[in-house]
Design a protein around this motif. Structure first.
Motif, PDB file in Angstrom:
ATOM      1  N   GLY A  76      27.508  78.059  31.061  1.00  0.00           N
ATOM      2  CA  GLY A  76      26.752  77.213  31.998  1.00  0.00           C
ATOM      3  C   GLY A  76      26.212  77.940  33.215  1.00  0.00           C
ATOM      4  N   MET A  77      25.695  79.117  33.035  1.00  0.00           N
ATOM      5  CA  MET A  77      25.145  80.012  34.057  1.00  0.00           C
ATOM      6  C   MET A  77      26.221  80.730  34.872  1.00  0.00           C
ATOM      7  SD  MET A  77      21.482  78.317  35.024  1.00  0.00           S
ATOM      8  CE  MET A  77      20.717  79.892  35.385  1.00  0.00           C
ATOM      9  N   GLY A  78      27.439  80.730  34.391  1.00  0.00           N
ATOM     10  CA  GLY A  78      28.457  81.685  34.833  1.00  0.00           C
ATOM     11  C   GLY A  78      29.071  81.468  36.206  1.00  0.00           C
ATOM     12  N   GLY A  79      29.805  82.494  36.657  1.00  0.00           N
ATOM     13  CA  GLY A  79      30.460  82.457  37.957  1.00  0.00           C
ATOM     14  C   GLY A  79      31.976  82.450  37.852  1.00  0.00           C
ATOM     15  N   ASN A  80      32.615  82.582  39.025  1.00  0.00           N
ATOM     16  CA  ASN A  80      34.082  82.686  39.071  1.00  0.00           C
ATOM     17  C   ASN A  80      34.799  81.452  38.537  1.00  0.00           C
ATOM     18  OD1 ASN A  80      33.187  81.165  41.307  1.00  0.00           O
ATOM     19  ND2 ASN A  80      34.862  81.820  42.621  1.00  0.00           N
ATOM     20  N   LYS A  81      34.147  80.304  38.642  1.00  0.00           N
ATOM     21  CA  LYS A  81      34.833  79.060  38.295  1.00  0.00           C
ATOM     22  C   LYS A  81      35.122  78.962  36.796  1.00  0.00           C
ATOM     23  CE  LYS A  81      35.089  77.827  42.508  1.00  0.00           C
ATOM     24  NZ  LYS A  81      36.400  77.673  43.170  1.00  0.00           N
ATOM     25  N   VAL A  82      34.399  79.746  35.987  1.00  0.00           N
ATOM     26  CA  VAL A  82      34.669  79.729  34.544  1.00  0.00           C
ATOM     27  C   VAL A  82      36.087  80.254  34.287  1.00  0.00           C
ATOM     28  CG1 VAL A  82      33.940  80.624  32.297  1.00  0.00           C
ATOM     29  CG2 VAL A  82      32.224  79.976  33.991  1.00  0.00           C
ATOM     30  N   ARG A  83      36.467  81.319  35.003  1.00  0.00           N
ATOM     31  CA  ARG A  83      37.839  81.844  34.843  1.00  0.00           C
ATOM     32  C   ARG A  83      38.869  80.792  35.261  1.00  0.00           C
ATOM     33  NH1 ARG A  83      38.190  87.523  34.289  1.00  0.00           N
ATOM     34  NH2 ARG A  83      36.477  88.733  35.161  1.00  0.00           N
ATOM     35  N   GLN A  84      38.576  80.069  36.342  1.00  0.00           N
ATOM     36  CA  GLN A  84      39.526  79.082  36.871  1.00  0.00           C
ATOM     37  C   GLN A  84      39.618  77.867  35.941  1.00  0.00           C
ATOM     38  OE1 GLN A  84      38.632  78.296  41.036  1.00  0.00           O
ATOM     39  NE2 GLN A  84      38.292  80.447  41.468  1.00  0.00           N
ATOM     40  N   ILE A 130      41.152  67.513  38.552  1.00  0.00           N
ATOM     41  CA  ILE A 130      41.217  68.860  39.147  1.00  0.00           C
ATOM     42  C   ILE A 130      41.208  68.644  40.657  1.00  0.00           C
ATOM     43  CG2 ILE A 130      40.044  71.078  39.408  1.00  0.00           C
ATOM     44  CD1 ILE A 130      38.848  70.670  36.608  1.00  0.00           C
ATOM     45  N   PRO A 131      42.358  68.836  41.314  1.00  0.00           N
ATOM     46  CA  PRO A 131      42.427  68.463  42.738  1.00  0.00           C
ATOM     47  C   PRO A 131      41.743  69.482  43.643  1.00  0.00           C
ATOM     48  CG  PRO A 131      44.558  69.247  41.940  1.00  0.00           C
ATOM     49  CD  PRO A 131      43.606  69.386  40.807  1.00  0.00           C
ATOM     50  N   LEU A 132      41.359  69.021  44.831  1.00  0.00           N
ATOM     51  CA  LEU A 132      40.665  69.889  45.784  1.00  0.00           C
ATOM     52  C   LEU A 132      41.619  70.465  46.828  1.00  0.00           C
ATOM     53  CD1 LEU A 132      37.964  70.833  47.235  1.00  0.00           C
ATOM     54  CD2 LEU A 132      38.077  68.668  48.454  1.00  0.00           C
ATOM     55  N   GLY A 133      42.412  69.600  47.446  1.00  0.00           N
ATOM     56  CA  GLY A 133      43.206  70.013  48.606  1.00  0.00           C
ATOM     57  C   GLY A 133      44.383  70.894  48.225  1.00  0.00           C
ATOM     58  N   PRO A 134      45.028  71.491  49.255  1.00  0.00           N
ATOM     59  CA  PRO A 134      46.213  72.303  48.993  1.00  0.00           C
ATOM     60  C   PRO A 134      47.398  71.434  48.576  1.00  0.00           C
ATOM     61  CG  PRO A 134      45.643  72.316  51.352  1.00  0.00           C
ATOM     62  CD  PRO A 134      44.668  71.411  50.664  1.00  0.00           C
ATOM     63  N   GLY A 135      48.470  72.079  48.120  1.00  0.00           N
ATOM     64  CA  GLY A 135      49.680  71.332  47.771  1.00  0.00           C
ATOM     65  C   GLY A 135      49.747  70.958  46.304  1.00  0.00           C
ATOM     66  N   HIS A 136      48.809  71.427  45.492  1.00  0.00           N
ATOM     67  CA  HIS A 136      48.849  71.202  44.039  1.00  0.00           C
ATOM     68  C   HIS A 136      49.049  72.555  43.371  1.00  0.00           C
ATOM     69  CE1 HIS A 136      47.298  67.131  44.547  1.00  0.00           C
ATOM     70  NE2 HIS A 136      46.469  67.642  45.439  1.00  0.00           N
ATOM     71  N   PRO A 137      49.655  72.583  42.181  1.00  0.00           N
ATOM     72  CA  PRO A 137      49.812  73.892  41.508  1.00  0.00           C
ATOM     73  C   PRO A 137      48.440  74.560  41.333  1.00  0.00           C
ATOM     74  CG  PRO A 137      50.966  72.142  40.310  1.00  0.00           C
ATOM     75  CD  PRO A 137      50.179  71.472  41.392  1.00  0.00           C
ATOM     76  N   PRO A 138      48.256  75.781  41.844  1.00  0.00           N
ATOM     77  CA  PRO A 138      46.922  76.416  41.833  1.00  0.00           C
ATOM     78  C   PRO A 138      46.597  77.054  40.480  1.00  0.00           C
ATOM     79  CG  PRO A 138      48.477  77.831  42.946  1.00  0.00           C
ATOM     80  CD  PRO A 138      49.261  76.620  42.499  1.00  0.00           C
ATOM     81  N   LEU A 139      46.421  76.190  39.474  1.00  0.00           N
ATOM     82  CA  LEU A 139      46.170  76.689  38.110  1.00  0.00           C
ATOM     83  C   LEU A 139      44.961  77.615  38.051  1.00  0.00           C
ATOM     84  CD1 LEU A 139      46.680  73.662  35.682  1.00  0.00           C
ATOM     85  CD2 LEU A 139      47.846  75.874  35.621  1.00  0.00           C
ATOM     86  N   GLY A 140      43.900  77.261  38.820  1.00  0.00           N
ATOM     87  CA  GLY A 140      42.672  78.057  38.767  1.00  0.00           C
ATOM     88  C   GLY A 140      42.894  79.486  39.236  1.00  0.00           C
ATOM     89  N   ALA A 141      43.803  79.661  40.194  1.00  0.00           N
ATOM     90  CA  ALA A 141      44.061  81.007  40.726  1.00  0.00           C
ATOM     91  C   ALA A 141      44.593  81.930  39.641  1.00  0.00           C
ATOM     92  CB  ALA A 141      45.046  80.927  41.892  1.00  0.00           C
ATOM     93  N   LEU A 142      45.197  81.357  38.604  1.00  0.00           N
ATOM     94  CA  LEU A 142      45.705  82.203  37.515  1.00  0.00           C
ATOM     95  C   LEU A 142      44.553  82.966  36.854  1.00  0.00           C
ATOM     96  CD1 LEU A 142      48.381  79.887  35.830  1.00  0.00           C
ATOM     97  CD2 LEU A 142      48.601  81.385  37.839  1.00  0.00           C
ATOM     98  N   GLY A 143      43.360  82.352  36.875  1.00  0.00           N
ATOM     99  CA  GLY A 143      42.183  83.034  36.321  1.00  0.00           C
ATOM    100  C   GLY A 143      41.910  84.342  37.052  1.00  0.00           C
ATOM    101  N   TYR A 144      42.217  84.360  38.357  1.00  0.00           N
ATOM    102  CA  TYR A 144      41.976  85.591  39.115  1.00  0.00           C
ATOM    103  C   TYR A 144      43.155  86.557  39.086  1.00  0.00           C
ATOM    104  CZ  TYR A 144      37.208  85.351  39.740  1.00  0.00           C
ATOM    105  OH  TYR A 144      35.877  85.394  39.429  1.00  0.00           O
ATOM    106  N   CYS A 145      44.350  86.077  38.714  1.00  0.00           N
ATOM    107  CA  CYS A 145      45.428  87.024  38.381  1.00  0.00           C
ATOM    108  C   CYS A 145      45.014  87.775  37.113  1.00  0.00           C
ATOM    109  CB  CYS A 145      46.743  86.278  38.127  1.00  0.00           C
ATOM    110  SG  CYS A 145      47.437  85.482  39.569  1.00  0.00           S
ATOM    111  N   MET A 146      44.437  87.032  36.163  1.00  0.00           N
ATOM    112  CA  MET A 146      43.940  87.664  34.930  1.00  0.00           C
ATOM    113  C   MET A 146      42.823  88.664  35.256  1.00  0.00           C
ATOM    114  SD  MET A 146      45.105  86.019  31.995  1.00  0.00           S
ATOM    115  CE  MET A 146      43.762  85.952  30.855  1.00  0.00           C
TER     116      MET A 146
END
Ligand SMILES: Cc1ncc(COP(=O)(O)O)c(C=O)c1O
Length: 339
Positions: A49-57, A162-178
């Motif tokens: 869908g035209m790419g970007g960091n959010k695909v990993r997340q 997919i929550p916005l605010g802090p205090g939720h497990p940051p699943l998307g951040a795992l994409g950037y650990c990868m």
């Protein structure tokens, strides 16, 4: 190394983009112009869908949604959100309906801003959208998503938020650990990393991943939404939450977190002369497109750090190009007022 990789592999992931790795390319003409050894990590071409960091997340969020049996995904963001656009594309690819809440974060009644760029693509991918008037109320935006999910549930659907605010497990951040692990397979030289620091999922995930893999390269986060003073504790919390999610010790120390807000003014999603010049410089020397909300600000921030000699002569620098190109088309009227 294996510890982090093994733990990441226990989380379900949806196959969304091109196969890893994204290219790591030297920016030859910019390197000459700036007197540094500049490389681009091309996460703008992740493939969906035209790419970007959010695909990993989203690979982790959609993996979780599918594992939980969801058939509808809800997400909130700014009107020109790339996260929502790529979520809409992910839903189209996987056959889940996607429900977008467009927050009025950037004051504008410009028709191109409100219907062009990412919004045009949201509609193209077949997502449903609603608007949310208070752009600075993260908790309120999350509560409104919960209410919308209840409506969908009452209609027999299985919603996933997919929550916005802090205090939720940051699943998307795992994409950037990868992504950190992927990068270290591509290059081992000492490098200064420059990356957007918004929600902190990319910056926090990259920091966590590099440190957990034994790499001490400096990571400079460039603020795109909040001041450096507000972003530092947010980033630290994000890294702590990643540790909790992975059940690993957090390897990121608070005094290791570097964020800069040189290029943030006049505010989130708003244009400035240095921003326009930074986008033009990248376009005219490398043929690479940046966006006005995220990557343009990050490159303008990199240029400011170079002028301040925080990035010294000859330094090897990796600019993480996190995408956002479609947003540029929605900013054309604002652009013409400045350029
Ligand atoms: C193109 C682009 N770059 C960077 C970011 C910031 O990333 P993060 O939210 O992970 O901090 C975003 C977030 O929306 C984005 O769309």
């Amino acid at each position: 190394m294996r510890d982090l990789i093994d733990r990441l592999a226990t989380f379900p992931q949806a196959a969304l983009g091109h196969a890893a790795p994204t290219p790591l390319e030297r920016a030859n003409r910019l390197s000459d112009q700036l007197g540094i050894d500049l490389w681009l990590k091309r996460d703008d071409v992740t493939g969906l869908g035209m790419g970007g960091n959010k695909v990993r997340q989203l690979a982790f969020y959609f993996g979780d949604a599918i594992a939980k049996g969801a058939d509808a995904v809800l997400i909130t963001g700014a009107v020109q959100s790339n996260f929502m656009r790529t979520a809409a594309a992910a839903g189209a690819k996987l056959g889940l309906s996607v429900h977008l809440q467009l927050e009025e974060r950037v004051p504008s009644n410009d028709p191109l801003y409100n219907t062009g760029g990412n919004v045009f693509l949201d509609d193209l991918f077949g997502a449903e959208r609603r608007s949310y008037p208070a752009g600075e109320d993260e908790a309120g935006a999350d509560r409104a998503l919960v209410k919308w999910a209840e409506e969908l549930q009452a209609a027999g659907r299985k919603p996933y938020i997919i929550p916005l605010g802090p205090g939720h497990p940051p699943l998307g951040a795992l994409g950037y650990c990868m992504a950190a692990a992927e990068y270290l397979e591509q290059a081992q030289e000492h490098t200064v990393h420059v990356v957007a620091s918004g929600s902190g999922a990319s910056h926090g995930g990259l920091m966590f991943g590099l440190r957990a893999l034994g790499c001490q390269d400096p990571v400079l986060g460039i603020c795109v939404r909040r001041s450096a003073g507000e972003q530092i504790p947010r980033l630290f919390d994000r890294c702590r939450e990643i540790g909790e999610l992975l059940d690993m010790e957090n390897p990121v120390h608070e005094d290791d977190i570097a964020v800069f807000d040189d290029s943030l003014a006049p505010g989130y999603g708003q244009m400035s002369q240095p921003l326009v010049e930074a986008i033009q410089m990248m376009a005219r020397l490398e043929g690479v497109v940046l966006d006005p909300v995220y990557t343009g600000k990050v490159f303008a921030g990199l240029l400011a750090l170079r002028r301040r000699y925080i990035i010294p002569d000859g330094e090897r620098v990796v600019f993480w190009h996190t995408g956002g190109g479609p947003g540029l088309f929605a900013y054309q009227n604002f652009w013409e007022r400045i350029a």
